[in-house]
Design a protein around this motif. Structure first.
Motif, PDB file in Angstrom:
ATOM      1  N   CYS A 155       0.837  -1.207   0.000  1.00  0.00           N
ATOM      2  CA  CYS A 155       0.000   0.000   0.000  1.00  0.00           C
ATOM      3  C   CYS A 155       0.866   1.250   0.000  1.00  0.00           C
ATOM      4  N   ARG A 156       1.922   1.224   0.822  1.00  0.00           N
ATOM      5  CA  ARG A 156       2.820   2.374   0.904  1.00  0.00           C
ATOM      6  C   ARG A 156       3.591   2.568  -0.396  1.00  0.00           C
ATOM      7  N   ALA A 157       4.030   1.471  -0.991  1.00  0.00           N
ATOM      8  CA  ALA A 157       4.835   1.560  -2.214  1.00  0.00           C
ATOM      9  C   ALA A 157       4.068   2.212  -3.359  1.00  0.00           C
ATOM     10  N   LYS A 158       2.777   1.943  -3.417  1.00  0.00           N
ATOM     11  CA  LYS A 158       1.962   2.512  -4.505  1.00  0.00           C
ATOM     12  C   LYS A 158       1.119   3.696  -4.046  1.00  0.00           C
ATOM     13  N   ASN A 159       1.329   4.128  -2.794  1.00  0.00           N
ATOM     14  CA  ASN A 159       0.650   5.307  -2.265  1.00  0.00           C
ATOM     15  C   ASN A 159      -0.863   5.202  -2.433  1.00  0.00           C
ATOM     16  N   ILE A 160      -1.415   4.112  -1.935  1.00  0.00           N
ATOM     17  CA  ILE A 160      -2.839   3.842  -2.118  1.00  0.00           C
ATOM     18  C   ILE A 160      -3.723   4.922  -1.518  1.00  0.00           C
ATOM     19  N   VAL A 161      -3.240   5.607  -0.496  1.00  0.00           N
ATOM     20  CA  VAL A 161      -4.077   6.607   0.176  1.00  0.00           C
ATOM     21  C   VAL A 161      -4.424   7.774  -0.746  1.00  0.00           C
ATOM     22  N   GLU A 162      -3.697   7.912  -1.840  1.00  0.00           N
ATOM     23  CA  GLU A 162      -3.971   9.001  -2.775  1.00  0.00           C
ATOM     24  C   GLU A 162      -5.003   8.619  -3.837  1.00  0.00           C
ATOM     25  N   GLU A 163      -5.433   7.365  -3.857  1.00  0.00           N
ATOM     26  CA  GLU A 163      -6.427   6.933  -4.839  1.00  0.00           C
ATOM     27  C   GLU A 163      -7.736   6.642  -4.103  1.00  0.00           C
ATOM     28  N   LYS A 164      -8.669   7.562  -4.192  1.00  0.00           N
ATOM     29  CA  LYS A 164      -9.906   7.479  -3.409  1.00  0.00           C
ATOM     30  C   LYS A 164     -10.701   6.215  -3.694  1.00  0.00           C
ATOM     31  N   GLN A 165     -10.807   5.827  -4.959  1.00  0.00           N
ATOM     32  CA  GLN A 165     -11.595   4.644  -5.285  1.00  0.00           C
ATOM     33  C   GLN A 165     -11.021   3.406  -4.618  1.00  0.00           C
ATOM     34  N   SER A 166      -9.709   3.272  -4.624  1.00  0.00           N
ATOM     35  CA  SER A 166      -9.072   2.128  -3.978  1.00  0.00           C
ATOM     36  C   SER A 166      -9.311   2.147  -2.472  1.00  0.00           C
ATOM     37  N   MET A 167      -9.189   3.313  -1.861  1.00  0.00           N
ATOM     38  CA  MET A 167      -9.402   3.419  -0.418  1.00  0.00           C
ATOM     39  C   MET A 167     -10.853   3.112  -0.056  1.00  0.00           C
ATOM     40  N   ASP A 168     -11.780   3.587  -0.862  1.00  0.00           N
ATOM     41  CA  ASP A 168     -13.196   3.303  -0.611  1.00  0.00           C
ATOM     42  C   ASP A 168     -13.472   1.810  -0.735  1.00  0.00           C
ATOM     43  N   GLU A 169     -12.849   1.180  -1.714  1.00  0.00           N
ATOM     44  CA  GLU A 169     -13.097  -0.249  -1.936  1.00  0.00           C
ATOM     45  C   GLU A 169     -12.500  -1.118  -0.837  1.00  0.00           C
ATOM     46  N   ILE A 170     -11.314  -0.788  -0.389  1.00  0.00           N
ATOM     47  CA  ILE A 170     -10.717  -1.603   0.665  1.00  0.00           C
ATOM     48  C   ILE A 170     -11.500  -1.419   1.975  1.00  0.00           C
ATOM     49  N   ALA A 171     -12.000  -0.205   2.229  1.00  0.00           N
ATOM     50  CA  ALA A 171     -12.821   0.025   3.419  1.00  0.00           C
ATOM     51  C   ALA A 171     -14.122  -0.765   3.338  1.00  0.00           C
ATOM     52  N   ASP A 172     -14.722  -0.818   2.164  1.00  0.00           N
ATOM     53  CA  ASP A 172     -15.962  -1.578   1.987  1.00  0.00           C
ATOM     54  C   ASP A 172     -15.713  -3.076   2.165  1.00  0.00           C
ATOM     55  N   LEU A 173     -14.545  -3.565   1.714  1.00  0.00           N
ATOM     56  CA  LEU A 173     -14.219  -4.977   1.898  1.00  0.00           C
ATOM     57  C   LEU A 173     -14.047  -5.280   3.378  1.00  0.00           C
ATOM     58  N   TRP A 174     -13.383  -4.397   4.112  1.00  0.00           N
ATOM     59  CA  TRP A 174     -13.241  -4.588   5.561  1.00  0.00           C
ATOM     60  C   TRP A 174     -14.615  -4.634   6.231  1.00  0.00           C
ATOM     61  N   ARG A 175     -15.538  -3.807   5.770  1.00  0.00           N
ATOM     62  CA  ARG A 175     -16.891  -3.836   6.338  1.00  0.00           C
ATOM     63  C   ARG A 175     -17.559  -5.184   6.101  1.00  0.00           C
ATOM     64  N   GLU A 176     -17.296  -5.779   4.942  1.00  0.00           N
ATOM     65  CA  GLU A 176     -17.840  -7.113   4.672  1.00  0.00           C
ATOM     66  C   GLU A 176     -17.224  -8.141   5.613  1.00  0.00           C
ATOM     67  N   PHE A 177     -15.921  -8.027   5.873  1.00  0.00           N
ATOM     68  CA  PHE A 177     -15.250  -8.954   6.792  1.00  0.00           C
ATOM     69  C   PHE A 177     -15.850  -8.863   8.191  1.00  0.00           C
ATOM     70  N   ILE A 178     -16.167  -7.657   8.617  1.00  0.00           N
ATOM     71  CA  ILE A 178     -16.702  -7.464   9.956  1.00  0.00           C
ATOM     72  C   ILE A 178     -17.983  -8.264  10.169  1.00  0.00           C
ATOM     73  N   LYS A 179     -18.737  -8.491   9.091  1.00  0.00           N
ATOM     74  CA  LYS A 179     -19.998  -9.232   9.188  1.00  0.00           C
ATOM     75  C   LYS A 179     -19.784 -10.683   9.633  1.00  0.00           C
ATOM     76  N   PHE A 180     -18.587 -11.214   9.433  1.00  0.00           N
ATOM     77  CA  PHE A 180     -18.300 -12.577   9.883  1.00  0.00           C
ATOM     78  C   PHE A 180     -18.232 -12.668  11.412  1.00  0.00           C
ATOM     79  N   ARG A 181     -18.072 -11.535  12.081  1.00  0.00           N
ATOM     80  CA  ARG A 181     -17.907 -11.477  13.537  1.00  0.00           C
ATOM     81  C   ARG A 181     -16.667 -12.269  13.984  1.00  0.00           C
ATOM     82  N   LEU A 182     -15.596 -12.080  13.241  1.00  0.00           N
ATOM     83  CA  LEU A 182     -14.327 -12.729  13.546  1.00  0.00           C
ATOM     84  C   LEU A 182     -13.194 -11.729  13.763  1.00  0.00           C
ATOM     85  N   VAL A 183     -13.419 -10.483  13.409  1.00  0.00           N
ATOM     86  CA  VAL A 183     -12.375  -9.459  13.561  1.00  0.00           C
ATOM     87  C   VAL A 183     -12.013  -9.321  15.038  1.00  0.00           C
TER      88      VAL A 183
END
Length: 238
Positions: A59-87
């Motif tokens: 993430c750091r190497a490609k500076n993902i924080v500067e690409e909003k779509q990528s950041m939004d998508e990874i956050a949405d994927l984390w939200r899906e993971f949370i639904k498993f109630r395993l985090v």
């Protein structure tokens, strides 16, 4: 989602307690690793966005924080993971500040992977993880139909250097045994997390260098990395 947490397992549960140094002195204090409470879901996303996205090598190497779509998508994927109630999340005794956490989910052999990120940076990182995970052949290698997977291990800067990452990884064993998952396996992209996993008892299931990955796909080129290898590491819940 194919796998579901058994209703008989209390939620949230504490999976591990341990002692480590406090944040501002050498005094030993108690920390606990537990299920992420429902009222902290968005706090967990914020923690990962503020720390993991800046610190994880690819993430750091490609500076993902500067690409909003990528950041939004990874956050949405984390939200899906949370639904498993395993985090799982780590707290210091007497504090509700997130000291560290691990974005965990259940991976099922029969579940089709229909996830296709659109953000260019996140897609390249996700595809790298997907490629190495498939090369590890975890389901066949360990003869399991489900396992505990992860995409994101993070410790807040003020809590680093105290072994929290290792303890968070150790907490996977009692969690796995309680919810009936026979194995945990993760693609570790950073030397620090690989070291923590080894200390926690994980074995190497598949190892490939970043140089080799660059020859697999031109998108798998990550400049200025200090970590040489990507490692899929696993541990049976015995």
């Amino acid at each position: 989602m194919v796998w579901k947490r058994p209703e008989s397992v209390p939620y949230p549960s504490v999976w591990l307690t341990f002692q480590a140094k406090d944040t501002d002195n050498d005094r030993l204090v108690t920390y606990r690793v537990q299920d992420l409470p429902e009222d902290r879901f968005e706090d967990a996303i914020a923690h990962m966005t503020e720390h993991f996205a800046y610190d994880e090598p690819t993430c750091r190497a490609k500076n993902i924080v500067e690409e909003k779509q990528s950041m939004d998508e990874i956050a949405d994927l984390w939200r899906e993971f949370i639904k498993f109630r395993l985090v799982v999340v780590c707290f210091k005794e007497g504090s509700d500040e997130i000291a560290g956490m691990n974005m965990l989910y259940a991976s099922s052999k029969d579940e089709k992977d229909a996830y296709k990120p659109k953000g260019e940076i996140w897609r390249s990182i996700y595809d790298l993880v997907d490629y190495t995970t498939k090369q590890a052949n975890v389901f066949e290698r360990y003869q399991v139909s489900h396992y505990l997977g992860a995409m994101g291990l993070s410790v807040a800067p003020k809590y680093r250097g105290r072994g929290l990452a290792t303890e968070i990884l150790r907490a996977r064993m009692p969690l796995c045994r309680a919810v009936g998952l026979p194995l945990t396996s993760t693609c570790f992209t950073a030397i620090a997390s690989q070291s923590a996993a080894a200390k926690a008892g994980f074995e190497e299931s598949y190892v490939v260098s970043y140089d080799e990955l660059a020859n697999v796909d031109e998108r798998f080129v990550f400049p200025n990395l200090t970590t040489k290898y990507v490692k899929v590491m696993s541990q049976r819940a015995e």
